[in-house]
Write a protein that holds these residues in place. Structure first.
Motif, PDB file in Angstrom:
ATOM      1  N   UNK A 266      28.355  51.374   5.339  1.00  0.00           N
ATOM      2  CA  UNK A 266      27.351  52.378   4.967  1.00  0.00           C
ATOM      3  C   UNK A 266      25.963  52.075   5.515  1.00  0.00           C
ATOM      4  N   UNK A 267      25.702  50.844   5.937  1.00  0.00           N
ATOM      5  CA  UNK A 267      24.379  50.517   6.448  1.00  0.00           C
ATOM      6  C   UNK A 267      24.153  49.024   6.535  1.00  0.00           C
ATOM      7  N   UNK A 268      22.911  48.658   6.907  1.00  0.00           N
ATOM      8  CA  UNK A 268      22.527  47.254   7.030  1.00  0.00           C
ATOM      9  C   UNK A 268      21.250  46.999   6.246  1.00  0.00           C
ATOM     10  N   UNK A 269      20.991  45.715   5.966  1.00  0.00           N
ATOM     11  CA  UNK A 269      19.770  45.299   5.269  1.00  0.00           C
ATOM     12  C   UNK A 269      19.498  43.849   5.639  1.00  0.00           C
ATOM     13  N   UNK A 270      18.236  43.438   5.578  1.00  0.00           N
ATOM     14  CA  UNK A 270      17.893  42.046   5.838  1.00  0.00           C
ATOM     15  C   UNK A 270      18.155  41.219   4.582  1.00  0.00           C
ATOM     16  N   UNK A 271      18.806  40.082   4.769  1.00  0.00           N
ATOM     17  CA  UNK A 271      19.094  39.151   3.688  1.00  0.00           C
ATOM     18  C   UNK A 271      18.290  37.888   3.934  1.00  0.00           C
ATOM     19  N   UNK A 272      17.594  37.397   2.903  1.00  0.00           N
ATOM     20  CA  UNK A 272      16.826  36.165   3.020  1.00  0.00           C
ATOM     21  C   UNK A 272      17.676  35.013   2.499  1.00  0.00           C
TER      22      UNK A 272
ATOM     23  N   UNK B 116      18.645  37.213   7.798  1.00  0.00           N
ATOM     24  CA  UNK B 116      19.945  37.575   8.336  1.00  0.00           C
ATOM     25  C   UNK B 116      20.155  39.074   8.179  1.00  0.00           C
ATOM     26  N   UNK B 117      20.602  39.711   9.235  1.00  0.00           N
ATOM     27  CA  UNK B 117      20.956  41.125   9.150  1.00  0.00           C
ATOM     28  C   UNK B 117      22.404  41.200   8.710  1.00  0.00           C
ATOM     29  N   UNK B 118      22.631  41.799   7.538  1.00  0.00           N
ATOM     30  CA  UNK B 118      23.983  41.938   6.995  1.00  0.00           C
ATOM     31  C   UNK B 118      24.266  43.410   6.779  1.00  0.00           C
ATOM     32  N   UNK B 119      25.552  43.774   6.743  1.00  0.00           N
ATOM     33  CA  UNK B 119      25.856  45.185   6.542  1.00  0.00           C
ATOM     34  C   UNK B 119      27.310  45.444   6.231  1.00  0.00           C
ATOM     35  N   UNK B 120      27.556  46.706   5.871  1.00  0.00           N
ATOM     36  CA  UNK B 120      28.915  47.183   5.643  1.00  0.00           C
ATOM     37  C   UNK B 120      29.053  48.539   6.321  1.00  0.00           C
TER      38      UNK B 120
ATOM     39  N   UNK C 236      19.491  51.061   8.745  1.00  0.00           N
ATOM     40  CA  UNK C 236      18.905  49.797   8.291  1.00  0.00           C
ATOM     41  C   UNK C 236      17.932  50.069   7.153  1.00  0.00           C
ATOM     42  N   UNK C 237      18.322  49.700   5.922  1.00  0.00           N
ATOM     43  CA  UNK C 237      17.489  49.946   4.752  1.00  0.00           C
ATOM     44  C   UNK C 237      16.184  49.150   4.782  1.00  0.00           C
ATOM     45  N   UNK C 238      16.141  48.048   5.519  1.00  0.00           N
ATOM     46  CA  UNK C 238      14.925  47.242   5.601  1.00  0.00           C
ATOM     47  C   UNK C 238      13.865  47.869   6.489  1.00  0.00           C
TER      48      UNK C 238
ATOM     49  N   UNK D 283       9.061  46.634   2.360  1.00  0.00           N
ATOM     50  CA  UNK D 283      10.451  46.926   2.708  1.00  0.00           C
ATOM     51  C   UNK D 283      11.397  46.080   1.858  1.00  0.00           C
ATOM     52  N   UNK D 284      12.628  46.561   1.738  1.00  0.00           N
ATOM     53  CA  UNK D 284      13.614  45.894   0.897  1.00  0.00           C
ATOM     54  C   UNK D 284      14.252  44.718   1.625  1.00  0.00           C
ATOM     55  N   UNK D 285      14.441  43.627   0.884  1.00  0.00           N
ATOM     56  CA  UNK D 285      15.178  42.462   1.366  1.00  0.00           C
ATOM     57  C   UNK D 285      16.171  42.083   0.276  1.00  0.00           C
ATOM     58  N   UNK D 286      17.350  41.730   0.680  1.00  0.00           N
ATOM     59  CA  UNK D 286      18.379  41.285  -0.245  1.00  0.00           C
ATOM     60  C   UNK D 286      18.274  39.771  -0.369  1.00  0.00           C
TER      61      UNK D 286
END
Length: 165
Positions: A90-96, A84-88, A150-152, A124-127
């Motif tokens: 300041x940016x986005x990140x992929x969440x598993x 899932x692509x989540x964000x606020x 996108x931090x991912x 790459x980073x995943x939350x």
């Protein structure tokens, strides 16, 4: 185990007891962080994010329960994983999201991720939120998601540092 002096007693972790000095120990207030503050290998994050998109990457049916002697409940459930692509703002990140978490991560939902951690996947980073964390639905957020950070998409490389004496 290291010895402790008289002023370094182990705090009582039972919740409502007393720690050294007789003061009652309460729950810590969560410190909310923003997506752009996340770093590789960190954990214990609490953040409020909007779900932008959710893609199921695995939906595995349970094995034949008759092949087990006394199958447990865990063996009967299907395994589901969604990215899932989540964000606020300041940016986005992929969440598993795993199993029951997948149901909460619908596009458009605003969720609070408690005790989230950063996993590394292919550099790459995943939350992620494991069994020690929690996902809660909350009121729709009033912020606009910054989709161009996108931090991912940032690739990290493991570098061994040798200290010279």
């Amino acid at each position: 185990m290291a010895s402790r002096g008289p002023g370094n007693q182990q705090p009582n972790r039972s919740g409502g007891g007393t720690a050294a000095g007789g003061a009652t120990q309460g729950l810590r207030k969560p410190v909310f962080v923003k997506v752009d503050q996340l770093k590789p290998g960190t954990y214990g994050h609490t953040l409020t994010v909007k779900v932008m998109e959710s893609n199921t990457v695995m939906n595995k049916k349970p094995r034949n329960p008759t092949s087990f002697r006394g199958p447990s409940l865990q063996q009967q459930r299907p395994t589901r994983i969604a990215e899932c692509l989540v964000g606020d703002e300041t940016g986005t990140i992929l969440f598993t999201a795993r199993n029951d978490q997948v149901d909460l991560m619908n596009p458009g939902n605003t969720v609070i991720l408690r005790n989230a951690k950063i996993d590394m996947f292919k550099g790459s980073m995943r939350l992620a939120v494991d069994k020690w964390g929690r996902i809660e639905l909350t009121e729709p957020a009033q912020f606009a998601v910054k989709e161009d950070n996108n931090l991912s998409l940032v690739e990290y490389e493991l570098v061994n540092v040798v200290e010279e004496s």
